[in-house]
Design a protein around this motif. Sequence first.
Motif, PDB file in Angstrom:
ATOM      1  N   LYS A 357       0.861  -1.297  -0.064  1.00 24.44           N
ATOM      2  CA  LYS A 357       0.101   0.071   0.001  1.00 24.44           C
ATOM      3  C   LYS A 357       0.691   1.333  -0.160  1.00 24.44           C
ATOM      4  O   LYS A 357       0.207   2.420   0.089  1.00 24.44           O
ATOM      5  N   ALA A 383      -1.858   1.156 -13.302  1.00 27.76           N
ATOM      6  CA  ALA A 383      -3.267   0.690 -12.902  1.00 27.76           C
ATOM      7  C   ALA A 383      -2.998  -0.105 -11.524  1.00 27.76           C
ATOM      8  O   ALA A 383      -4.058  -0.416 -10.730  1.00 27.76           O
ATOM      9  N   GLN A 384      -2.093  -1.090 -11.455  1.00 27.42           N
ATOM     10  CA  GLN A 384      -1.774  -2.068 -10.288  1.00 27.42           C
ATOM     11  C   GLN A 384      -1.568  -1.013  -9.053  1.00 27.42           C
ATOM     12  O   GLN A 384      -2.265  -1.581  -8.115  1.00 27.42           O
ATOM     13  N   ASN A 386      -2.896   1.685  -8.427  1.00 26.14           N
ATOM     14  CA  ASN A 386      -4.431   2.470  -8.038  1.00 26.14           C
ATOM     15  C   ASN A 386      -5.127   1.432  -7.535  1.00 26.14           C
ATOM     16  O   ASN A 386      -5.821   1.659  -6.511  1.00 26.14           O
ATOM     17  N   LYS A 387      -5.174   0.121  -7.805  1.00 33.31           N
ATOM     18  CA  LYS A 387      -5.783  -0.890  -7.247  1.00 33.31           C
ATOM     19  C   LYS A 387      -5.161  -1.239  -5.809  1.00 33.31           C
ATOM     20  O   LYS A 387      -6.324  -1.223  -4.957  1.00 33.31           O
ATOM     21  N   ASN A 388      -4.063  -1.147  -5.579  1.00 38.00           N
ATOM     22  CA  ASN A 388      -3.518  -1.618  -4.304  1.00 38.00           C
ATOM     23  C   ASN A 388      -3.511  -0.311  -3.238  1.00 38.00           C
ATOM     24  O   ASN A 388      -3.562  -0.714  -2.090  1.00 38.00           O
ATOM     25  N   ASN A 390      -5.163   2.802  -3.702  1.00 40.18           N
ATOM     26  CA  ASN A 390      -6.555   3.814  -4.070  1.00 40.18           C
ATOM     27  C   ASN A 390      -5.986   5.248  -3.639  1.00 40.18           C
ATOM     28  O   ASN A 390      -6.804   5.873  -2.863  1.00 40.18           O
ATOM     29  N   ARG A 395      -3.736   8.134  -8.838  1.00 38.62           N
ATOM     30  CA  ARG A 395      -4.893   8.200 -10.164  1.00 38.62           C
ATOM     31  C   ARG A 395      -4.724   9.784 -10.656  1.00 38.62           C
ATOM     32  O   ARG A 395      -4.816   9.329 -12.061  1.00 38.62           O
ATOM     33  N   SER A 398      -2.059   8.578 -13.239  1.00 34.67           N
ATOM     34  CA  SER A 398      -2.679   7.934 -14.167  1.00 34.67           C
ATOM     35  C   SER A 398      -3.282   8.640 -15.250  1.00 34.67           C
ATOM     36  O   SER A 398      -3.006   8.350 -16.385  1.00 34.67           O
ATOM     37  N   VAL A 414     -10.413   7.214 -15.686  1.00 33.05           N
ATOM     38  CA  VAL A 414      -9.528   7.222 -14.149  1.00 33.05           C
ATOM     39  C   VAL A 414      -9.589   8.523 -13.555  1.00 33.05           C
ATOM     40  O   VAL A 414      -9.319   8.488 -12.238  1.00 33.05           O
TER      41      VAL A 414
END
Length: 681
Positions: A357, A383-384, A386-388, A390, A395, A398, A414
Amino acid sequence: MKKFWHAHNRDLTHALTAHASGKASRFAKRPLAVMLIAVGAVAFVPAVHANVFDPLLKVLLPFYNPVATPKADSTPDTAATTDTHADTATHADTATHDEEAVLAVPDTGDDAFDTLNTDAPQAAPKHAFSDTAHPDVPAILLSDTLVAGDTLPMLDTPDLYALLDAEFAADRGDVERALTIYKAESFKDNATSVFERALSLSIEFEQPADSLAFATAWQDANPEHIPAWFYVTHLALKAGEYNQAASMISMILHYDPRADLGQILNGIIPTNPDDKRALLYALQDLGQNNASISVLRAGILMGLNEYDAARLHVNQALSLEPKNLAFITLKLDILRASNRMDELWTYLHKMRKQLPKEKDLYLYEIRYLIEKGELSRAWTLLAQANKNTNDPDIRLLSGLVGLDSARYVDAISVLEPLLEHPTLASQAHYYMGIGYERLGDIQNARRHYEQVTHYENVLDARTKVVGFYLAENNIDAAIATLTRLRDELESYAPDSYILQAEIYLSQGDKAHAKDLLTIANRDYPNDDRLLYASFKLLEDELEPEDKRQAIAKLLEIDEFNPDYQLADAKFRLSQDSYDKDALEIAERISNISFDDPEYDSQRQLDALLALANAALANQQYDTVIDYLQAPYDVMPTLDVGIVLLRAYQGLGDTQMVTSLLADLQTRFGVGQANSTDSQIY
């Protein structure tokens, strides 16, 4: 001790480290009201009659103790022991006089106070800075400055009037007086807040050695004040007194071997290799089990290009604090500097699995990929991340990478959640506007641009909105957008006036443009950008005297601005094509190298045009061609082409006249059939 340091001294430590990195201390000019509260807990007021302010003073100044005011003819000693049970008639006789004494501001030597104090009883100043008046203050810190007038300190605590005098002096820019007062008052009892204020001023306005001398003297006088150990250590490192710094670090580590020294060590690695080695030598016997010291050694060794030794020390720090992001990042930097890239990525990916994180562990690789231009790999890793994580910053990045890699729909998608983010919504609107604009969706682009408020993007966004309206020939909406911009954000009012004047000029409405810019320059008389833009827009409409006055005002505001210097040179050459000084200025500006921070291609071309026009006026046709032929070949413009054409006409070069005229007609749609007419333009 670590908790004590962070809980009680975070603010001043931040000020110290901020100063070390070149930032202005936030303690430098705090408002007077805040200062009074800060020093109130340790300050005393002179003796006054008990009055309605006593309860408030007791809240602000816990040690406040009202006593009777000394009479005008009393000595300080007798005033301090005034009998509060004196005869009532005596008090009645002197009541009016005593009230005047209470209200009078003590004489500080300031003219403003002297005006108020004409009828107040004066006493010999008791706080002259001398060894006798302040036996505990080191002589090196004393001067002949007087603090305040006849004040009555209690328990040898800081004098409120003296502190007021110091703060007023600091506010007026008399920092020397302020520091002299503050330093002396800080050596009294219970004066920690005064010391911190004095130290913050000293750090901002004095040399590190002077700040160190003061902090060292105060720490010697207050040996139990642990935060002072940290202040002295930091200042000793800044001043290059490495042995003293090592001694203080040793004392801190004796108290707490695992003390967090990160804040005082941050940003103090010297730039000179000899100083780096001197600091490394001073630290050689210290803190073998202290992570902060190990990291400092690693940083010094990295600066000396001794990467293997640096890795050993940073690994030692990581063995003590394996999840410390600053230590992890330093190890990554050392591996990168030593070109151990495989080891770097292996270690980074390992730490990312352990700390999934932590956005910085993603950003390290993402920034590397962006630097290399590998936007597709950066997008996948984002993308990875962002997922982990947040994380809103991830973002936003991205979205930017998506725009740069032509993933407009994905970038918009996004960025959309950020519209609900209080601090990033404006930037999200801006970049979503760019995405829609590149997709050709002008309506959605305009909708997002109109909601941009972030100061870095708002002018560009509103300019784009104006452009959209102008493309639709909706002049009223374009002007309404600019009017709203200056109503909402006054800092951009000059820019909005300039853009609106350009609209009027594009419509051929010179009268409205001139009236608008006249109003704008009246409202913002010292905005040289506005004045210069007005001058450029209306240059052909201005009388010579008006031009002269405008240029004089521009040079008065910024005499070293090359644009203003060139405007002056062009005007003078238009009056006298042989003006030597003007020719030298234009020549110098035309020769500014492209790698110079002042280089500007349009300014260089304008300077060449000025020189060419002067040469043309003097019938130096070959010189005109030397100045302008190459610029025209690289980037043809109508102005340059016309001057070149006149030079070839002057030389009687019919072939070049015919060729150049045909080129001008093709490129710009101008010209006449009779190419031999010297008045063709």
